[in-house]
Design an enzyme around this catalytic site. Structure first.
Site, short mmCIF file in Angstrom:
data_model
loop_
_atom_site.label_atom_id
_atom_site.label_comp_id
_atom_site.label_asym_id
_atom_site.label_seq_id
_atom_site.Cartn_x
_atom_site.Cartn_y
_atom_site.Cartn_z
N ILE A 118 31.47 39.85 -1.96
CA ILE A 118 32.61 40.63 -2.53
C ILE A 118 31.73 41.87 -2.48
O ILE A 118 32.35 43.34 -2.32
CB ILE A 118 32.87 39.34 -3.97
CG1 ILE A 118 33.52 38.49 -3.23
CG2 ILE A 118 34.16 40.53 -4.60
CD1 ILE A 118 33.76 37.81 -4.39
N ASP A 155 21.41 44.38 -9.31
CA ASP A 155 21.67 43.45 -8.29
C ASP A 155 20.04 42.84 -8.82
O ASP A 155 19.31 43.39 -8.89
CB ASP A 155 21.77 42.75 -7.47
CG ASP A 155 22.02 41.31 -6.90
OD1 ASP A 155 23.09 41.31 -6.21
OD2 ASP A 155 21.13 40.78 -6.94
N ALA A 168 35.16 38.25 -11.47
CA ALA A 168 33.84 37.55 -11.07
C ALA A 168 33.61 35.93 -12.11
O ALA A 168 34.69 35.07 -11.77
CB ALA A 168 32.46 37.67 -11.90
N ARG A 169 33.79 35.97 -13.28
CA ARG A 169 34.13 34.71 -14.63
C ARG A 169 33.98 35.54 -15.52
O ARG A 169 33.47 36.52 -16.12
CB ARG A 169 32.73 33.71 -14.41
CG ARG A 169 33.15 32.43 -12.86
CD ARG A 169 34.38 32.42 -12.87
NE ARG A 169 34.23 30.99 -12.26
CZ ARG A 169 34.90 31.72 -10.90
NH1 ARG A 169 35.18 32.46 -10.91
NH2 ARG A 169 34.57 30.97 -9.22
N ASP A 196 40.82 39.65 -13.91
CA ASP A 196 41.44 38.89 -13.41
C ASP A 196 40.85 36.65 -14.20
O ASP A 196 41.43 36.27 -13.87
CB ASP A 196 41.14 39.11 -11.71
CG ASP A 196 42.15 37.49 -10.99
OD1 ASP A 196 43.18 37.72 -11.45
OD2 ASP A 196 41.14 36.98 -10.13
N GLU A 207 39.60 30.43 -20.11
CA GLU A 207 41.22 30.78 -19.13
C GLU A 207 42.03 29.25 -18.65
O GLU A 207 43.22 29.76 -18.58
CB GLU A 207 41.19 31.37 -17.80
CG GLU A 207 40.22 30.46 -16.68
CD GLU A 207 39.64 31.36 -15.65
OE1 GLU A 207 39.46 32.72 -15.35
OE2 GLU A 207 39.79 30.63 -14.20
N HIS A 263 43.81 34.59 -12.65
CA HIS A 263 42.42 33.95 -11.84
C HIS A 263 43.31 34.32 -10.47
O HIS A 263 43.55 32.92 -9.78
CB HIS A 263 42.12 32.85 -11.73
CG HIS A 263 40.23 32.88 -11.73
ND1 HIS A 263 39.81 31.88 -11.88
CD2 HIS A 263 40.17 32.65 -10.09
CE1 HIS A 263 38.76 31.58 -10.51
NE2 HIS A 263 39.03 32.79 -9.75
P1 NAD Z 1 27.02 36.02 -3.44
O1 NAD Z 1 26.62 34.77 -4.07
O2 NAD Z 1 27.70 36.25 -2.55
O3 NAD Z 1 27.04 37.39 -4.59
C1 NAD Z 1 26.16 36.76 -5.90
C2 NAD Z 1 25.03 38.46 -5.81
O4 NAD Z 1 25.04 38.14 -7.73
C3 NAD Z 1 24.60 38.31 -5.76
O5 NAD Z 1 23.58 39.27 -4.54
C4 NAD Z 1 23.41 37.50 -6.51
O6 NAD Z 1 21.70 38.34 -6.14
C5 NAD Z 1 23.82 38.50 -7.57
N1 NAD Z 1 23.63 38.29 -9.02
C6 NAD Z 1 22.84 37.11 -9.54
N2 NAD Z 1 22.62 36.86 -10.45
C7 NAD Z 1 22.74 38.57 -10.84
C8 NAD Z 1 22.99 39.44 -12.73
N3 NAD Z 1 22.00 37.96 -13.65
N4 NAD Z 1 22.73 40.34 -12.27
C9 NAD Z 1 23.21 41.04 -11.47
N5 NAD Z 1 23.67 40.48 -10.19
C10 NAD Z 1 22.95 38.98 -9.76
O7 NAD Z 1 28.92 35.59 -4.60
P2 NAD Z 1 30.50 36.72 -4.29
O8 NAD Z 1 31.25 35.50 -3.03
O9 NAD Z 1 30.30 37.72 -3.40
O10 NAD Z 1 30.98 35.70 -5.29
C11 NAD Z 1 30.76 36.01 -6.73
C12 NAD Z 1 31.58 36.05 -7.61
O11 NAD Z 1 32.72 36.65 -7.37
C13 NAD Z 1 31.62 34.33 -7.73
O12 NAD Z 1 30.54 33.54 -8.21
C14 NAD Z 1 32.67 33.75 -8.03
O13 NAD Z 1 32.14 33.64 -9.54
C15 NAD Z 1 33.50 34.96 -8.09
N6 NAD Z 1 34.64 35.00 -7.34
C16 NAD Z 1 36.09 35.08 -8.34
C17 NAD Z 1 37.20 35.18 -7.67
C18 NAD Z 1 38.34 35.12 -8.57
O14 NAD Z 1 39.30 34.75 -7.17
N7 NAD Z 1 38.45 36.02 -9.15
C19 NAD Z 1 37.50 34.46 -6.29
C20 NAD Z 1 35.85 34.59 -5.73
C21 NAD Z 1 34.77 34.71 -6.23
#
Ligand code: NAD
Length: 334
Positions: free
Chosen positions: A154, A173, A227-228, A252, A257, A298
């Site tokens: 994302i 990252d 994210a969360r 979001d 939540e 969300h």
């Molecule tokens: P992904 O696994 O492809 O990417 C996550 C990135 O975060 C990776 O590059 C990882 O190295 C990095 N990361 C891990 N720990 C970290 C830290 N301590 N500091 C900095 N970077 C760190 O995941 P994604 O598909 O990009 O999704 C990311 C998050 O988005 C999911 O875990 C989920 O919680 C959230 N999400 C939210 C929604 C929504 O509807 N709001 C939908 C999908 C995903």
């Protein structure tokens, strides 16, 4: 194999029934799987369950299923699953990686643009017939600096879109990959006009955006969280906003939540720890009253395209297991 599907929306139900592989017995429930969820005796021997973010797959819940071997998450994040329990009990956990990278990344800009161009305020102004162009004056994104925390699927989409707006991009990252301008977290806080969270919730990121982080941010910064919720300390955010340490927030996701609903029974059963969540709820309510804050339920994942992809990936994950395919695609390595 029997699979219990929880958190099932009507449109998912239709697709799952239509495309579930032969020899798989699916049972579909609208509700989330929580500590309080009643599980019929006949389902306690299932090998697999599938759910979305609303379910809480903690030890208490998982241990009710004595034969559980697979969890098919219909989402990317897995902070609602006790992975230690899964590891100890040899339960394989699959998620729906990459189902909605564009969907969620576009939402980041929906939040930023809504805040910066005062779209909601403009709608209200025109409805009320009180149009004050000074109040409705916004900011453009061109040449501003966006700081992306978590350059995964994302985050990288967010970066691509940001380039389209001619923004400067800083990235943090823990596993830097790709030709981005990677900086330390503190530098990102100090330089970013938009701090965007696209990292998973882990023990390292829980409460990452706290009082100290807000003190490092620019006074005109906007915090965007797709994210969360638990990555941001809600009380610290509220205080940062009222003390003008930052300029606004687009969220979001918020802490606890599951408590943000109107159905008392659901809230009571859903909230992880009601005392803890009630304290969060107090500040979330206060945040909702602020003009420079947008909170959405969300919903960043929620497009037709993303939902179809979630179902497609989940069905592929199920096929993979059914065919005893040893590929680790979408398998969360424990
Ligand atoms: P992904 O696994 O492809 O990417 C996550 C990135 O975060 C990776 O590059 C990882 O190295 C990095 N990361 C891990 N720990 C970290 C830290 N301590 N500091 C900095 N970077 C760190 O995941 P994604 O598909 O990009 O999704 C990311 C998050 O988005 C999911 O875990 C989920 O919680 C959230 N999400 C939210 C929604 C929504 O509807 N709001 C939908 C999908 C995903």
């Amino acid at each position: 194999m029997k699979i219990l599907f929880y958190d099932v929306k009507e449109y998912e139900n239709e697709l799952l029934i239509k495309y579930l592989p032969k020899n798989i017995e699916g049972y579909f429930f609208k509700n989330s799987l929580l500590n309080s969820t009643y599980i019929d005796e006949k389902f306690k021997d299932v090998e697999a369950i599938s759910c979305f973010v609303g379910s809480s797959l903690n030890k208490g819940v998982l241990s009710k299923f004595k034969n559980l071997k697979y969890i098919f998450l219909r989402c990317v994040g897995y902070s609602n699953v006790d992975l230690n329990y899964c590891k100890e009990n040899d339960i394989k956990v699959y998620n729906a990686k990459n189902y909605g990278n564009s969907t969620v990344a576009e939402y980041v800009f929906a939040l930023i643009l809504n805040l910066e161009r005062k779209i909601l305020a403009s709608k209200i102004a025109i409805q009320d017939g009180v149009i004050d162009s000074e109040i409705l004056m916004g900011y453009e994104l061109n040449s501003k600096t966006i700081g992306v925390i978590g350059a995964g699927a994302i985050g990288r989409k967010v970066i691509n879109i940001a380039h389209g707006f001619d923004m400067n991009v800083l990235v943090y990252d823990i596993k830097p990959k790709g030709a981005y301008d990677f900086v330390e977290l503190d530098e990102l806080f100090e330089r970013a006009d938009y701090v965007v969270l696209t990292c998973p919730l882990t023990e390292q990121t829980r409460g990452l955006i706290d009082e100290k982080a807000f003190l490092k941010m620019k006074q005109n910064a906007l915090l965007i969280n797709v994210a969360r919720g638990e990555i941001v300390d809600t009380k610290a955010l509220y205080e940062a906003l009222i003390n003008k340490k930052i300029r606004g927030a687009g969220l979001d996701v918020v802490e606890c939540e599951e408590i943000l609903c109107t159905n008392y029974e659901f809230c009571k059963n859903g909230a992880k720890n009601s005392d803890f969540c009630l304290k969060k709820y107090f500040f979330i309510q206060k945040l909702m009253q602020l003009k420079n804050v947008i909170i959405t339920p969300h919903n960043a994942y929620n497009t037709k395209e993303a939902i179809s992809k979630i179902i497609k990936i989940t069905l592929e994950n199920i096929e993979q297991v059914k065919n005893k395919n040893t590929s680790t695609q979408n398998l969360i390595l424990l």
